[in-house]
Design an enzyme around this catalytic site. Sequence first.
Site, PDB file in Angstrom:
ATOM      1  N   LYS A  31       0.859  -1.204   0.000  1.00  0.00           N
ATOM      2  CA  LYS A  31       0.000   0.000   0.000  1.00  0.00           C
ATOM      3  C   LYS A  31       0.886   1.241   0.000  1.00  0.00           C
ATOM      4  CE  LYS A  31      -2.361   1.728   3.705  1.00  0.00           C
ATOM      5  NZ  LYS A  31      -2.164   3.178   3.711  1.00  0.00           N
ATOM      6  N   ASP A  63     -13.828  14.503  -4.359  1.00  0.00           N
ATOM      7  CA  ASP A  63     -13.924  15.756  -5.121  1.00  0.00           C
ATOM      8  C   ASP A  63     -15.191  15.672  -5.967  1.00  0.00           C
ATOM      9  OD1 ASP A  63     -13.208  18.142  -6.590  1.00  0.00           O
ATOM     10  OD2 ASP A  63     -11.113  17.725  -6.120  1.00  0.00           O
ATOM     11  N   ARG A 208       3.313  -0.986  10.581  1.00  0.00           N
ATOM     12  CA  ARG A 208       4.454  -1.061  11.506  1.00  0.00           C
ATOM     13  C   ARG A 208       4.800  -2.425  12.067  1.00  0.00           C
ATOM     14  NH1 ARG A 208       2.052   4.122  14.307  1.00  0.00           N
ATOM     15  NH2 ARG A 208       0.242   3.065  13.404  1.00  0.00           N
TER      16      ARG A 208
END
Length: 233
Positions: A31, A63, A208
């Site tokens: 990702k 948007d 992580r």
Amino acid sequence: MSPLIVALDFAQAEPALALAKQLGCERCRIKIGKELFTRCGPALVEQLVKEGFEIFLDLKYHDIPNTVAQACLAAADLGVWMINVHALGGRDMLLAAREALEKRSHRPLLVAVTILTSLQRFDLYAIGLHGLLEENVLRLARLSNACGLDGIVCSPHEIVLIRQAVDNNFKLVTPGIRPLNSSNDDQKRVMTPAEALKLGANYLVVGRPVTAAPEPLQALLEIEASLSKNNNQ
Ligand code: C5P
């Protein structure tokens, strides 16, 4: 291919590329989020795609419909495997994104973010979204499904609620994944990879616990092993 997607949350291309290479494109997907993309741009994405990685480009477009549709096409041109938009952009925006991608013979999966997991009920109230957080998540998950998107990004704690409300092939992508005995970092409501899969997640985003581990490949292999152990039970 395993359901694991490793979040390459780095500020520079070199460590991101080095880690991706170490993990290997046959073992996991990658990702790329706003920080790495804004610093290193499409060239890094294209390089990883060239090296065989399936990329989830996590830019969360929100948007007007035409702009989002064009951005989705630009992302598809990079050869990525998955992209995402905000469901709060509304029905027309979701439909425009899906319809733009449909014209492609080889298109990325299109998933939506419902409610950011950083928001709580009083935050929703302040922006005019009434009702329980779960009700808002469910409404946006259903809208995304009805607009023909391929899935949504959600907390592992929302899997059960959403699974029963959407089509069987609708994909649930879940961050907030932590192996047993690992630090939660700043994630508040976590779940183990095996539990999330068992509840019905399709893809697990892990950052992580792999990227900050002393031996990232070893950490990834251990997570993989915890999944197959669970599947065999
Ligand atoms: O390091 P960690 O496993 O917490 O990383 C999780 C990744 O998933 C990060 O890239 C984070 O931005 C992303 N993410 C998340 N929660 C969401 C949506 C995305 O943690 N609701």
